[in-house]
Enzyme design. Structure first.
Site: not given
Ligand SMILES: *Cc1c(COP(=O)(O)O)cnc(C)c1O
Length: 396
Positions: A87, A109, A376
Site C-alpha cells: 500500500k 478508506e 502483498s
Molecule cells: C489491501 C491489501 C490487499 C488487497 O488490495 P489490492 O488492491 O487488491 O492489492 C492485498 N494484500 C494486502 C496485504 C493488503 O493490505
C-alpha cells in the site's frame, strides 16, 4: 494499455456526481503533468528507497520449490516494505501529488487497515491532516490497526452504514470528498474508482513488476512463466502484472477470495460470480443480487472483502490476457500455515490466497519453469483471526 478517457475496453470511466467532476479533472491534469516530471519522479524514488525500503527482495523459495517438486517459486517480498504491505507504494505517490496540488488534508478508506495505516504514515511524514474511514465491523476485526492510525495522528471515523465494511468506507470517503475538495485529497487505496485513480494507482504500483523483471533477469536470465497475486480491488496484482502485459509468454493469474466457496453466498470472488455494473465511480464487474444491488460479500480476509474489481482487471479478463481463479478461506489458511513453516515467512492472509494457487500449479509444471508470487503484506495482523479460525483464542 487502452485507456482513452479512462476506459479499459467497456470498463472504467467516471460515473460520479457533478460535484466531484472538478476534483477528478484537477487530479487528472496534475497527475499527467507530474508523471512526466523528472524532479517528481526523483522525489518519489528517494521516498521509495530511503523511507519505504525499496527495492523489495525477490526471494527464491528453495525449500518450498523442493517440497512441491515442480516449478521454481520466487516470492516478491512487498511484506518487507515500511508499514508491512504494498500500500505504501501508492500512498507515497498520491501524498506527494497532493502536496504539489497544495492540499493539506488526506482522507482515505480502509478495510483491513493497511491502507489507512499507510495513509496516516504518509500524512505524518508530510505534515498533513489525515482522516480515515473504516467500517464498524472492520474496526472490531482490526483493532490494532485502528490504534496504529491514531498513534500516527490520524482521526479514524467509524462507518456504521450498510454492512460496516470496506465498500461502506469507500462510499463514506467519496461523500466526504464531495463536501470538501479545496484542501482535501482523497487517497484511494486500490486500482478502482473513477478515472484517473485506476491508471494512477496502477502506475505507482507498477514499480513491483519493474523490479521483478530486472531481478528475475539477473537471477534466471529470463522472464517468469507465471506471475500470481491476490486480488481485492486489484492494486498489488495490477502492479505485479503491468510490465508483463505485453509479454505473451508470461501467464498472469489473479487470485480472488472465494470465502466459503463460489457456489455459496459467502464469497467475494467478483470475476467468478459477479456481473457487469456501475458502482463507486466505475464500470466493472461486481457481486450483485438478482435485482442488481451490490451483494454482501464475505472472505476471511478483510483486505479482499470487496464486491468489485478494478476496471483494468475486468478488461484483462475480457480479452483473456489474465486469468482469475477463486481460492477459499480454507485453502488460504492452509497456505498461510504452510509458508510460515516452510520458509519462515508469515504472509498476510490476502497474500496466502496467491500462495495457495501457486502450490496447486507448481506441482504440475516443469522444474525449469519459474513462478513469481507477490507477497502483498505480512501476516502479523492476521494471527489472532487465524488462531480463532483454528478454534484457539489468543486475545489480540
Ligand atoms: C489491501 C491489501 C490487499 C488487497 O488490495 P489490492 O488492491 O487488491 O492489492 C492485498 N494484500 C494486502 C496485504 C493488503 O493490505
Amino acid at each position: 494499455m487502452t485507456n482513452q478517457n479512462g476506459r479499459f475496453g467497456v470498463h472504467g470511466g467516471q460515473y460520479i456526481p457533478e460535484t466531484l467532476m472538478n476534483a477528478v479533472i484537477e487530479l487528472e491534469e496534475v497527475y499527467n503533468h507530474y508523471k512526466a516530471d523528472a524532479q517528481f519522479n526523483q522525489e518519489l524514488t528517494d521516498l521509495y528507497n530511503d523511507y519505504a525500503g525499496r527495492p523489495s527482495k525477490l526471494y527464491f523459495a528453495r525449500k518450498m520449490s523442493a517440497d512441491l517438486d515442480g516449478a521454481k517459486i520466487y516470492l516478491k517480498r512487498e511484506d518487507l516494505n515500511h508499514t508491512g504491505s504494498h500500500k505504501i507504494n501508492n500512498v507515497l505517490g498520491q501524498a506527494l501529488l497532493a502536496r504539489k496540488m497544495g492540499k493539506t488534508r488526506l482522507i482515505a478508506e480502509t478495510g483491513a487497515g493497511q491502507h489507512g495505516v499507510a495513509t496516516a504514515t504518509a500524512a505524518a511524514l508530510m505534515g498533513m491532516e489525515c482522516v480515515v474511514f473504516m467500517g464498524e465491523e472492520d474496526t472490531i476485526r482490526q483493532a490494532l490497526n485502528v490504534y496504529r492510525m491514531r498513534l500516527l495522528g490520524a482521526e479514524v471515523v467509524t462507518v456504521r452504514t450498510g454492512t460496516g465494511t470496506l465498500k461502506d468506507a469507500v462510499s463514506e470517503a467519496m461523500r466526504e470528498w464531495t463536501s470538501r475538495i479545496a484542501d482535501t485529497h482523497y487517497c484511494l487505496g486500490s486500482v478502482m474508482g473513477p478515472h484517473p485513480f485506476p491508471v494512477m494507482v496502477r502506475d505507482f504500483q507498477a514499480v513491483i513488476s519493474r523490479e521483478i523483471k530486472a531481478q528475475l533477469m539477473e537471477k534466471e536470465g529470463r522472464l517468469p512463466d507465471a506471475v500470481i497475486a491476490c486480488v481485492g480491488g486489484g492494486s498489488n496484482a495490477m502492479g505485479s502484472f503491468y510490465h508483463f502485459i505485453e509479454e505473451p509468454g508470461v501467464k498472469l493469474i489473479g487470485c480472488e477470495a472465494a470465502g466459503r466457496g463460489i457456489d455459496t453466498f459467502e464469497t467475494a470472488a467478483t470475476v467468478n460470480t459477479g456481473r457487469m455494473g456501475i458502482f463507486h465511480g466505475m464500470k466493472s464487474y461486481f457481486c450483485q443480487d438478482e435485482y442488481g444491488q451490490i451483494a454482501p460479500v464475505y472472505s476471511i480476509s478483510a483486505g479482499l472483502d470487496y464486491p468489485g474489481i478494478g476496471p483494468e482487471h475486468a478488461y484483462l479478463h475480457d480479452i483473456g490476457r489474465a486469468e482469475y481463479v477463486p481460492v477459499t478461506d480454507n485453502e488460504a489458511v492452509e497456505a498461510f500455515e504452510y509458508l510460515s513453516r516452510m520458509e519462515g515467512i508469515i504472509p498476510a492472509i490476502e497474500s496466502a490466497h496467491a500462495i495457495a494457487h501457486a502450490i496447486k500449479i507448481a506441482t504440475v509444471m516443469d522444474k525449469e519453469q519459474t513462478i513469481v508470487v507477490t507477497i502483498s503484506g505480512r501476516g502479523d495482523k492476521d494471527c489472532a483471526a487465524i488462531a480463532r479460525y483454528r478454534g484457539e483464542d489468543i486475545h489480540d
